[in-house]
Design an enzyme around this catalytic site. Structure first.
Site, PDB file in Angstrom:
ATOM      1  N   ASP A   1       0.361   3.841   3.387  1.00 47.11           N
ATOM      2  CA  ASP A   1       0.033   2.460   3.769  1.00 47.11           C
ATOM      3  C   ASP A   1       1.260   1.621   4.120  1.00 47.11           C
ATOM      4  OD1 ASP A   1       1.192   2.070   1.295  1.00 47.11           O
ATOM      5  OD2 ASP A   1      -0.207   0.491   0.716  1.00 47.11           O
ATOM      6  N   GLU A   2       2.319   2.268   4.531  1.00 50.17           N
ATOM      7  CA  GLU A   2       3.548   1.518   4.739  1.00 50.17           C
ATOM      8  C   GLU A   2       4.469   2.261   5.697  1.00 50.17           C
ATOM      9  OE1 GLU A   2       5.125   0.543   1.005  1.00 50.17           O
ATOM     10  OE2 GLU A   2       6.869  -0.501   1.790  1.00 50.17           O
TER      11      GLU A   2
END
Length: 385
Positions: free
Chosen positions: A93-94
Site C-alpha cells: 500500500d505504499e
DNA sequence: TCTGGGGTCCTAGGACCC
DNA sequence: TCTGGGGTCCTAGGACCC
C-alpha cells in the site's frame, strides 16, 4: 493508501461507512487495519485484537479481503507507473515516485499528487495521501502527516524546520528499541539527534546506524528512489511461512505436521518463482514468547518439499525437549538462486524419478484443480491450526 | 483471549582459507 | 613461550517495516 485493508474490505459495504471497523482477527490475531473511526478510539494496527475489541466494543470485525487487496494494490501501482517509470514499491500500500521527469507534463509536484489521488479515488473508490519532499525519508514523513486523504509538501528549504521538532521515534527506521536507546542518551527530538556529534552517535548505535540516523535528522539521506535498502535488488531474498497455533502445543506430531504444511508452502512458492534455496531456517516461538531461529545450509540448493521438511524437522529435533509449549513454528528459505543455475548433483544409484518429479506433478495438479487437489497424505483431514 | 505474518538488513563470533 | 592480516561463509539474534 489510507487504512488500506480496511478501506478495501468495506468498499462495497456502504452500511459500514462511518463505523469503527477492525480488519484482522483469528483466535489470537492482531489488527491488520482499522478505519479512522476506530483509530480515534485508540486502536492501532498490529494491536492484539482482544485489546482493540476492549477499546472499541461496538466495532465491526472482519477478515481481510486479501485477494481484493492484492488486485487493488496492483491497479494503484499501475496508475503510479503511468506517472513515471521511477517507482519504488515499498509494500502493498505504499510506493515512492521520483517525479522529476514528470514535472514538465504535470506542472508541479502538487499537481502530480492531486492527479494520482483523483485517479485512485475515481477508479478504486478509496482514498490515499501523498507526501512530497526532496528525499525519500522526508516524503515518507510528510505522507504520514498528510493522512488521511491529503497532501503535504515539504520544500527543500523547509526540511530542517519540518524535521527537527519531531520525536526521534517518528523517523523512518527508528523503532521502539532505538527510540528507547536514544532517550537514554537524552535525545528526544530529531533536533537533539541532529546536533549530536557524529562520532558520538556512531559509538552509541554502531557506525552504520549512527551515520544513517544523523543523515536522516538533517534530511540529507542520499538514496535515490529505487535504490533504498529494500528495493533496487532482485526481489526475493527469502521465502517464509509461519503459523501461530490456535493453542500452544507440546505434541510433536502436531508440530511435525505443521512443519510439513509450511515446508510444502514455501517450497511450492520457490518452485513457482523458479528459485532454489541454499539454506533452510526454522523459527520456534514458545508459550512465554521467547523466540529462536535455527538454520542449516545445504550442500546443494533445493526446491523439494521433502528436503525442506526433513531439514526443518532435523533442526526442530536438535532443539531437544523444552519445558514450555510451542506457540508458533515457521520455515523460511534463504540463499535463493535461480533454479536453472543449479546443476543437480547426480547420485550413483539414485532413482531416475524422485521427489522433484512428484513435486512438479503435484504443482500441475494444484494449478489446474485447486489447492486441495493433491498434497501430502499426512495432512489429509487436518485443519489448519 | 495480550502480543500475526510477510519480509529486509545489520551485527557479531567462530571456522576456515591464503 | 608465541600466536598477523585480510577475506568469506555460516549461524544466531535483533531491529525494523508494513
Amino acid at each position: 493508501m489510507d487504512a488500506f485493508f480496511a478501506s478495501v474490505t468495506i468498499r462495497d459495504r456502504p452500511e459500514l461507512r462511518g463505523r469503527p471497523v477492525l480488519v484482522g482477527g483469528g483466535l489470537r490475531g492482531v489488527v491488520l487495519s482499522a478505519t479512522y473511526e476506530a483509530r480515534r478510539r485508540g486502536v492501532r494496527s498490529a494491536m492484539p485484537m482482544s485489546r482493540a475489541r476492549r477499546l472499541c466494543p461496538d466495532a465491526v470485525v472482519l477478515p481481510a479481503a486479501f485477494d481484493e487487496v492484492e488486485a487493488t494494490s496492483a491497479a494503484v501501482m499501475e496508475i503510479l507507473r503511468q506517472v513515471t517509470p521511477v517507482v519504488e514499491v515499498v509494500s502493498v500500500d505504499e510506493a515512492f515516485l521520483d517525479v522529476a521527469g514528470a514535472l514538465r507534463r504535470f506542472g508541479s509536484t502538487t499537481a502530480v499528487a492531486e492527479h494520482v489521488r483523483a485517479r485512485v479515488h475515481d477508479e478504486q473508490r478509496i482514498t490515499c495521501s501523498v507526501g512530497i519532499g526532496p528525499t525519500r525519508s522526508v516524503a515518507k514523513l510528510a505522507g504520514r502527516r498528510a493522512k488521511p486523504d491529503g497532501v503535504v509538501r515539504v520544500p527543500p528549504e523547509a526540511v530542517v524546520d519540518f524535521l527537527h521538532p519531531l520525536d526521534v521515534g517518528e523517523l523512518w527506521g527508528v523503532g521502539e528499541r532505538t527510540r528507547d536507546r536514544l532517550r537514554r542518551l537524552g535525545l528526544r527530538t530529531v533536533a537533539d539527534l541532529a546536533h549530536t556529534p557524529l562520532p558520538e552517535l556512531r559509538r552509541a548505535l554502531g557506525p552504520r546506524a549512527g551515520a544513517h540516523l544523523h543523515a536522516l535528522a538533517w534530511g540529507t539521506d542520499s538514496a535515490r528512489v529505487g535504490e533504498g535498502p529494500v528495493a533496487g535488488r532482485p526481489a526475493g531474498r527469502s521465502i517464509g511461512a509461519e503459523e501461530t497455533f490456535g493453542h500452544d502445543t507440546d505434541d510433536h506430531e502436531v508440530v511435525g505436521r505443521e512443519l510439513l504444511r509450511l515446508s510444502a508452502t514455501v517450497a511450492r512458492r520457490a518452485r513457482a518463482a523458479g528459485l532454489a534455496a541454499r539454506c533452510v531456517s526454522l523459527k520456534v516461538r514458545y508459550a512465554d514468547f521467547t523466540t529462536l531461529t535455527r538454520s542449516r545450509t545445504l550442500a546443494d540448493p533445493t526446491d523439494v518439499t521433502a528436503t525442506v521438511h526433513a531439514t526443518a524437522v532435523a533442526l526442530y529435533a536438535a532443539l531437544g525437549a523444552r519445558r514450555t509449549r510451542v506457540r508458533l513454528v515457521g520455515v523460511r528459505l534463504e540463499g535463493l538462486r535461480p533454479r536453472r543455475e543449479v546443476h543437480e548433483q547426480l547420485v550413483l544409484g539414485a532413482r531416475e524419478h524422485g521427489w522433484t518429479d512428484a513435486d512438479r506433478a503435484a504443482d500441475r495438479a494444484v494449478s489446474r484443480f485447486g489447492r486441495d487437489a493433491v498434497g501430502p497424505a499426512s495432512l489429509l483431514g487436518t485443519r489448519r491450526p
